[in-house]
Motif scaffolding. Structure first.
Motif: not given
Length: 123
Positions: A39, A42-46, A89, A92
């Motif tokens: 995660q 500001g983003k959802e867990r992926e 990128e 996380a």
């Protein structure tokens, strides 16, 4: 029930490598389908990667395929994520997860989660 603890996170420059570990206690991992998620702020867990009971087959998100390798050592109650050619990128919090349910594994809805370990990749 199983307890999961991640380790191995840290800061690395782009192009570098890290190896994450997920140590399990409370119950052996041989009965668990396992995976890695992440995660970013500001983003959802992926979903990142998943691994079957015996270690094969494995599955990966397209964004990490060819760069990350998931593995497990059931005798050591430990799962790993080898991360090579890291990119900014990839920054996380990385979580390991486990489930005994094959449908949950395929649906990427796991039952047990670790607390996460931070990975930061600088350019």
């Amino acid at each position: 029930q199983v307890q999961l603890v991640e380790s191995g996170g840290g800061s690395v420059q782009a192009g570098g490598s890290l190896r994450l570990s997920c140590a399990a206690s409370g119950r052996g991992i041989s009965s668990y389908y396992m995976g890695w998620f992440r995660q970013a702020p500001g983003k959802e867990r992926e979903f990142v990667a998943g691994i079957m009971l015996s270690g094969s087959p494995t599955s990966y998100a397209e964004s990490v395929k060819g760069r990350f390798t998931i593995s497990r050592e059931n005798a050591k109650n430990t799962m790993y994520l080898q991360m090579d050619s890291l990119k900014p990128e990839d920054t996380a919090v990385y979580y390991c997860a486990a489930t005994t349910n094959l449908r949950s594994y395929r649906g990427r809805t796991y039952d047990y989660w670790g607390q996460g370990t931070q990975v930061t990749v600088s350019s």
